[in-house]
Design a protein around this motif. Sequence first.
Motif, PDB file in Angstrom:
ATOM      1  N   VAL A 162       0.841  -1.203   0.000  1.00  0.00           N
ATOM      2  CA  VAL A 162       0.000   0.000   0.000  1.00  0.00           C
ATOM      3  C   VAL A 162       0.874   1.251   0.000  1.00  0.00           C
ATOM      4  CG1 VAL A 162      -1.648   1.321   1.386  1.00  0.00           C
ATOM      5  CG2 VAL A 162      -2.017  -1.104   1.021  1.00  0.00           C
ATOM      6  N   LEU A 163       1.940   1.240   0.771  1.00  0.00           N
ATOM      7  CA  LEU A 163       2.835   2.409   0.786  1.00  0.00           C
ATOM      8  C   LEU A 163       3.441   2.637  -0.592  1.00  0.00           C
ATOM      9  CD1 LEU A 163       4.598   1.935   4.246  1.00  0.00           C
ATOM     10  CD2 LEU A 163       2.783   3.562   3.658  1.00  0.00           C
ATOM     11  N   THR A 164       3.834   1.563  -1.263  1.00  0.00           N
ATOM     12  CA  THR A 164       4.358   1.698  -2.629  1.00  0.00           C
ATOM     13  C   THR A 164       3.281   2.253  -3.562  1.00  0.00           C
ATOM     14  OG1 THR A 164       5.922  -0.105  -2.282  1.00  0.00           O
ATOM     15  CG2 THR A 164       5.352   0.412  -4.570  1.00  0.00           C
ATOM     16  N   TYR A 165       2.086   1.732  -3.443  1.00  0.00           N
ATOM     17  CA  TYR A 165       0.949   2.184  -4.261  1.00  0.00           C
ATOM     18  C   TYR A 165       0.708   3.686  -4.077  1.00  0.00           C
ATOM     19  CZ  TYR A 165      -4.072   2.789  -5.270  1.00  0.00           C
ATOM     20  OH  TYR A 165      -5.283   3.239  -5.724  1.00  0.00           O
ATOM     21  N   TYR A 166       0.668   4.126  -2.821  1.00  0.00           N
ATOM     22  CA  TYR A 166       0.425   5.555  -2.562  1.00  0.00           C
ATOM     23  C   TYR A 166       1.589   6.413  -3.054  1.00  0.00           C
ATOM     24  CZ  TYR A 166      -3.539   4.483   0.543  1.00  0.00           C
ATOM     25  OH  TYR A 166      -4.727   4.061   1.069  1.00  0.00           O
ATOM     26  N   SER A 167       2.792   5.913  -2.891  1.00  0.00           N
ATOM     27  CA  SER A 167       3.941   6.698  -3.362  1.00  0.00           C
ATOM     28  C   SER A 167       3.882   6.878  -4.872  1.00  0.00           C
ATOM     29  CB  SER A 167       5.251   6.008  -2.959  1.00  0.00           C
ATOM     30  OG  SER A 167       5.378   6.001  -1.553  1.00  0.00           O
ATOM     31  N   GLU A 168       3.477   5.811  -5.575  1.00  0.00           N
ATOM     32  CA  GLU A 168       3.407   5.881  -7.038  1.00  0.00           C
ATOM     33  C   GLU A 168       2.191   6.659  -7.535  1.00  0.00           C
ATOM     34  OE1 GLU A 168       5.604   1.561  -7.734  1.00  0.00           O
ATOM     35  OE2 GLU A 168       3.483   1.761  -8.228  1.00  0.00           O
ATOM     36  N   THR A 169       1.072   6.540  -6.850  1.00  0.00           N
ATOM     37  CA  THR A 169      -0.156   7.170  -7.351  1.00  0.00           C
ATOM     38  C   THR A 169      -0.454   8.521  -6.719  1.00  0.00           C
ATOM     39  OG1 THR A 169      -1.542   6.007  -5.730  1.00  0.00           O
ATOM     40  CG2 THR A 169      -1.212   4.940  -7.879  1.00  0.00           C
ATOM     41  N   LYS A 170       0.027   8.749  -5.511  1.00  0.00           N
ATOM     42  CA  LYS A 170      -0.272  10.003  -4.802  1.00  0.00           C
ATOM     43  C   LYS A 170       0.949  10.902  -4.644  1.00  0.00           C
ATOM     44  CE  LYS A 170      -4.576   8.908  -3.565  1.00  0.00           C
ATOM     45  NZ  LYS A 170      -5.751   9.692  -3.863  1.00  0.00           N
ATOM     46  N   GLY A 171       2.107  10.366  -5.006  1.00  0.00           N
ATOM     47  CA  GLY A 171       3.315  11.179  -4.897  1.00  0.00           C
ATOM     48  C   GLY A 171       3.754  11.426  -3.457  1.00  0.00           C
ATOM     49  N   TRP A 172       3.426  10.473  -2.578  1.00  0.00           N
ATOM     50  CA  TRP A 172       3.828  10.663  -1.183  1.00  0.00           C
ATOM     51  C   TRP A 172       5.341  10.717  -1.080  1.00  0.00           C
ATOM     52  CZ3 TRP A 172       0.278   6.991   2.113  1.00  0.00           C
ATOM     53  CH2 TRP A 172      -1.020   7.529   2.127  1.00  0.00           C
ATOM     54  N   ASP A 173       5.809  11.509  -0.171  1.00  0.00           N
ATOM     55  CA  ASP A 173       7.233  11.751   0.026  1.00  0.00           C
ATOM     56  C   ASP A 173       7.981  10.442   0.283  1.00  0.00           C
ATOM     57  OD1 ASP A 173       9.284  14.077   0.774  1.00  0.00           O
ATOM     58  OD2 ASP A 173       9.570  12.363   2.141  1.00  0.00           O
ATOM     59  N   GLN A 174       8.940  10.138  -0.609  1.00  0.00           N
ATOM     60  CA  GLN A 174       9.686   8.876  -0.531  1.00  0.00           C
ATOM     61  C   GLN A 174      10.513   8.770   0.743  1.00  0.00           C
ATOM     62  OE1 GLN A 174       9.756   6.069  -2.433  1.00  0.00           O
ATOM     63  NE2 GLN A 174       7.972   6.911  -3.472  1.00  0.00           N
ATOM     64  N   GLN A 175      11.151   9.861   1.138  1.00  0.00           N
ATOM     65  CA  GLN A 175      11.974   9.801   2.352  1.00  0.00           C
ATOM     66  C   GLN A 175      11.113   9.501   3.580  1.00  0.00           C
ATOM     67  OE1 GLN A 175      14.010  13.649   2.097  1.00  0.00           O
ATOM     68  NE2 GLN A 175      15.926  12.472   2.121  1.00  0.00           N
ATOM     69  N   TYR A 176       9.973  10.162   3.652  1.00  0.00           N
ATOM     70  CA  TYR A 176       9.081   9.951   4.789  1.00  0.00           C
ATOM     71  C   TYR A 176       8.580   8.510   4.822  1.00  0.00           C
ATOM     72  CZ  TYR A 176       4.957  10.534   7.792  1.00  0.00           C
ATOM     73  OH  TYR A 176       4.012  10.403   8.774  1.00  0.00           O
ATOM     74  N   VAL A 177       8.127   8.022   3.678  1.00  0.00           N
ATOM     75  CA  VAL A 177       7.606   6.655   3.599  1.00  0.00           C
ATOM     76  C   VAL A 177       8.720   5.638   3.904  1.00  0.00           C
ATOM     77  CG1 VAL A 177       6.629   4.931   2.031  1.00  0.00           C
ATOM     78  CG2 VAL A 177       5.696   7.258   2.072  1.00  0.00           C
ATOM     79  N   SER A 178       9.932   5.907   3.417  1.00  0.00           N
ATOM     80  CA  SER A 178      11.054   4.997   3.696  1.00  0.00           C
ATOM     81  C   SER A 178      11.369   4.942   5.185  1.00  0.00           C
ATOM     82  CB  SER A 178      12.298   5.447   2.924  1.00  0.00           C
ATOM     83  OG  SER A 178      12.084   5.293   1.552  1.00  0.00           O
ATOM     84  N   GLN A 179      11.331   6.092   5.836  1.00  0.00           N
ATOM     85  CA  GLN A 179      11.569   6.120   7.291  1.00  0.00           C
ATOM     86  C   GLN A 179      10.514   5.307   8.033  1.00  0.00           C
ATOM     87  OE1 GLN A 179      13.979   7.368   9.273  1.00  0.00           O
ATOM     88  NE2 GLN A 179      15.186   7.958   7.488  1.00  0.00           N
ATOM     89  N   LEU A 180       9.268   5.467   7.623  1.00  0.00           N
ATOM     90  CA  LEU A 180       8.192   4.702   8.270  1.00  0.00           C
ATOM     91  C   LEU A 180       8.383   3.205   8.049  1.00  0.00           C
ATOM     92  CD1 LEU A 180       5.126   6.941   7.378  1.00  0.00           C
ATOM     93  CD2 LEU A 180       6.048   6.541   9.669  1.00  0.00           C
ATOM     94  N   ARG A 181       8.758   2.839   6.823  1.00  0.00           N
ATOM     95  CA  ARG A 181       8.995   1.410   6.533  1.00  0.00           C
ATOM     96  C   ARG A 181      10.078   0.843   7.439  1.00  0.00           C
ATOM     97  NH1 ARG A 181       8.226   2.243   0.552  1.00  0.00           N
ATOM     98  NH2 ARG A 181       6.598   0.769  -0.007  1.00  0.00           N
ATOM     99  N   ARG A 182      11.193   1.556   7.534  1.00  0.00           N
ATOM    100  CA  ARG A 182      12.309   1.074   8.367  1.00  0.00           C
ATOM    101  C   ARG A 182      11.895   0.952   9.832  1.00  0.00           C
ATOM    102  NH1 ARG A 182      15.605   3.768   4.669  1.00  0.00           N
ATOM    103  NH2 ARG A 182      15.474   5.767   5.681  1.00  0.00           N
ATOM    104  N   ARG A 183      11.134   1.913  10.296  1.00  0.00           N
ATOM    105  CA  ARG A 183      10.771   1.925  11.712  1.00  0.00           C
ATOM    106  C   ARG A 183       9.724   0.872  12.063  1.00  0.00           C
ATOM    107  NH1 ARG A 183       9.663   7.297  15.013  1.00  0.00           N
ATOM    108  NH2 ARG A 183      11.886   7.336  14.687  1.00  0.00           N
ATOM    109  N   TYR A 184       8.758   0.651  11.157  1.00  0.00           N
ATOM    110  CA  TYR A 184       7.598  -0.157  11.536  1.00  0.00           C
ATOM    111  C   TYR A 184       7.482  -1.521  10.856  1.00  0.00           C
ATOM    112  CZ  TYR A 184       5.813   4.009  13.841  1.00  0.00           C
ATOM    113  OH  TYR A 184       5.656   5.089  14.669  1.00  0.00           O
ATOM    114  N   ILE A 185       7.958  -1.641   9.624  1.00  0.00           N
ATOM    115  CA  ILE A 185       7.658  -2.897   8.930  1.00  0.00           C
ATOM    116  C   ILE A 185       8.886  -3.621   8.394  1.00  0.00           C
ATOM    117  CG2 ILE A 185       5.295  -2.299   8.380  1.00  0.00           C
ATOM    118  CD1 ILE A 185       6.143  -1.549   5.582  1.00  0.00           C
ATOM    119  N   SER A 186      10.055  -3.221   8.763  1.00  0.00           N
ATOM    120  CA  SER A 186      11.254  -3.932   8.301  1.00  0.00           C
ATOM    121  C   SER A 186      11.581  -5.088   9.216  1.00  0.00           C
ATOM    122  CB  SER A 186      12.447  -2.996   8.247  1.00  0.00           C
ATOM    123  OG  SER A 186      12.247  -2.045   7.251  1.00  0.00           O
TER     124      SER A 186
END
Length: 186
Positions: A162-186
């Motif tokens: 879903v995060l990838t989907y939103y980044s590609e379709t909504k242009g969500w900030d990649q750095q922010y999403v990457s930080q969230l991924r590392r913190r919560y789902i890695s």
Amino acid sequence: MMGGHAVCVVDANVLLNLATPVVDDRSNAPSGADPLKVLLVTYDVHVPASVLGEITDATGSGDLLSAAADLVLQASRHLTTHDVEGQIDGPLEYGLDQGESEGIWLANDLDADLFVTDEFNSTNYLFVNLALNDRNILFTTPHILCTFATADVLAPEYVDAVLTYYSETKGWDQQYVSQLRRRYIS
């Protein structure tokens, strides 16, 4: 908390964003969960009436946004709607719309546990935090999704998709999403 669930106030974009992957039948849309439904069963969700007005305004065009708005309206019986018109003079002077401003007021009035907004691609996020009486209750849609993964409410693989989907379709900030991924789902 009210009724055993944490009290959550959301703005229109949060609801529309959470509904979008459910109604998107394109090949890049993630499948397997309904993040809008998860929000509605996990929290005691409150919105100003203006938020439902914004969502109603998004219906009728037949596009993806309209389909998401239709889904939110179908689920709106699970929202507690508040008429806060007249409680504030107008939108806050931070570039926020009426629904966001009323949502901030409502979050403060209810002493909500969370206020979820998608104002994270601008400095508005900082102003929203100040307007929430400096309480640390500000979340974004990607942040809420990651907390669902951490709590095993949503599968981490789904949240990652879903995060990838939103980044590609909504242009969500990649750095922010990457930080969230590392913190919560890695």
